[in-house]
Design a protein around this motif. Structure first.
Motif, short mmCIF file in Angstrom:
data_model
loop_
_atom_site.label_atom_id
_atom_site.label_comp_id
_atom_site.label_asym_id
_atom_site.label_seq_id
_atom_site.Cartn_x
_atom_site.Cartn_y
_atom_site.Cartn_z
N THR A 64 0.81 -1.22 0.00
CA THR A 64 0.00 0.00 0.00
C THR A 64 0.84 1.27 0.00
OG1 THR A 64 -1.50 -1.28 1.34
CG2 THR A 64 -1.99 1.02 1.10
N LEU A 67 2.12 2.08 -3.26
CA LEU A 67 1.07 2.55 -4.16
C LEU A 67 0.71 4.01 -3.87
CD1 LEU A 67 -1.18 -0.57 -4.29
CD2 LEU A 67 0.12 0.41 -6.13
N LEU A 71 0.62 6.83 -6.63
CA LEU A 71 -0.54 7.72 -6.85
C LEU A 71 -0.09 9.18 -6.90
CD1 LEU A 71 -3.63 6.64 -4.78
CD2 LEU A 71 -3.39 6.85 -7.22
N PHE A 74 1.38 9.80 -10.20
CA PHE A 74 0.33 9.94 -11.23
C PHE A 74 -0.34 11.31 -11.15
CE2 PHE A 74 -0.66 5.16 -11.68
CZ PHE A 74 0.31 5.07 -12.65
N ARG B 182 -5.97 1.17 -2.09
CA ARG B 182 -5.14 0.04 -2.49
C ARG B 182 -5.68 -0.58 -3.78
NH1 ARG B 182 -5.68 -3.05 1.89
NH2 ARG B 182 -4.07 -1.80 2.86
N PHE B 184 -7.86 0.78 -5.88
CA PHE B 184 -7.86 1.77 -6.95
C PHE B 184 -6.48 1.91 -7.57
CE2 PHE B 184 -6.89 6.39 -7.45
CZ PHE B 184 -7.52 6.57 -8.66
N ALA B 185 -5.45 2.07 -6.72
CA ALA B 185 -4.12 2.32 -7.25
C ALA B 185 -3.58 1.12 -8.01
CB ALA B 185 -3.17 2.71 -6.12
N ASN B 186 -3.90 -0.08 -7.52
CA ASN B 186 -3.43 -1.27 -8.23
C ASN B 186 -4.01 -1.35 -9.62
OD1 ASN B 186 -1.75 -3.61 -7.37
ND2 ASN B 186 -2.65 -3.02 -5.44
N LEU B 188 -5.54 1.04 -11.33
CA LEU B 188 -5.16 2.20 -12.13
C LEU B 188 -3.75 2.06 -12.67
CD1 LEU B 188 -6.04 5.10 -13.01
CD2 LEU B 188 -4.63 5.90 -11.16
#
Lengths: 83, 244
Positions: A64, A67, A71, A74, B182, B184-186, B188
């Motif tokens: 997590t 990520l 994010l 991005f 978690r 969403f980011a995966n 995306l």
């Protein structure tokens, strides 16, 4: 002080690159989890299914933080909040 | 083109999100995007699937046909993961977890069929997280008394000294956010990666990106589905507590 758009875009790109450095942590963590998972299977091959699912769950949770960094990258690259 | 939509860049990289139809809502321009359409498609496919399943099980046989076989395996699998991680608390949650599992799995896999996975949109995953959050707290209040919840909230310190309570409350609020982010980011990141491969390599990206699809859509999607459901079950059974 007034910066032009290209300067901000370039800085955003650098920021995005720095943000994905967050991937180091989950990489190390997932590697450790996989290593211990392999050791556990070696010690007790009968419990492979349970070890596998526990390992994958732990790895996905550890992922997590990486990520979050992704994010942010991005957001900086595609949403361009600073312009 | 459509400026209001995130990730809809004008360049040759296509993140598969376009406006289909726009309308005015209280003076704001709101777009129906490909995400909505793909979500609708997934829901319709699931509906057809469920209707077909219901028709099969109305005439269930001892020697199952192909569809009945697949459905029985799916239901057995879902029941297995619910009862293995929630114990006897899990009885009432099999439906919720099953629907969650099938919906997220189909959404993630829909990338294989050329759709934009609906779960690559935060507007889809945040409600899923909030549903879990609501369930957790409703069950916490149903199965525990108020004093014991208060004791939980100020957990490392004694109940008459609620110094630690704000931090625990923030931790509670972080649950749905981290759950939804978690997933969403995966999804995306898979979508963006595939868009970059297709957009930047142009004609060179023929055939071999199928391998990447298998990883990003099938493997990653299935794992994230499993993780979402497992974490939901863990949080709910933690909130119920006192099972042993």
């Amino acid at each position: 002080m007034n910066f032009d758009e290209n300067f901000i875009l370039g800085c955003s790109a650098i920021g995005a690159g720095l943000a994905v450095i967050a991937g180091i942590g989950p990489g190390v963590g997932q590697g450790i989890a996989a290593g211990y998972g392999a050791a556990a299977v070696g010690r007790n091959p009968g419990a492979q299914g349970k070890i596998m699912s526990t390992m994958l769950l732990g790895q996905a949770v550890a992922e997590t933080t990486g990520l979050y960094g992704l994010l942010i990258a991005f957001l900086l690259l595609f949403v361009k909040p600073l312009i | 083109m459509e400026q209001g939509i995130l990730l809809s860049t004008g360049s040759d990289i296509d993140f598969m999100i376009h406006g289909v139809f726009s309308y005015n809502l209280f003076g704001q321009e709101v777009w129906i995007t490909t995400s909505h359409v793909c979500l609708l498609i997934v829901v319709l496919v699931l509906l057809l699937f469920f209707i077909a399943g219901g028709m099969v099980f109305r005439r269930a046989e001892a020697i199952p046909g192909p569809l009945q076989n697949v459905l029985e395996m799916a239901v057995e699998f879902l029941d297995g993961i619910v009862s293995s991680s929630m114990g006897k608390n899990g009885k009432g949650f099999r439906n919720y977890i099953g629907v969650l599992f099938i919906f997220i799995l189909f959404s993630n896999i829909s990338g294989l069929f050329g759709l934009r996975p609906p779960t690559a949109d935060y507007g889809v995953t945040l409600p899923l997280g909030l549903l879990t959050f609501t369930l957790v707290h409703v069950n916490q209040f149903r199965y525990n008394s108020i004093p014991s919840i208060w004791k939980d909230v100020c957990s490392p310190l004694p109940p008459w000294l609620p110094l630690w309570a704000p931090i625990n409350l923030i931790g509670e609020i972080a649950v749905p956010i981290s759950l939804s982010l978690r997933l969403f980011a995966n999804v995306l990141s898979g979508t963006v990666m595939m868009a970059l491969v297709y957009g930047l390599l142009q004609w060179f990206a023929t055939g071999w990106p199928a391998v990447l699809h298998v990883y990003f859509d099938l493997f990653s999607g299935a794992i994230q589905t499993y993780v979402f459901c497992m974490l939901t079950m863990t949080y709910i059974s933690n909130a119920i507590g006192g099972e042993e």
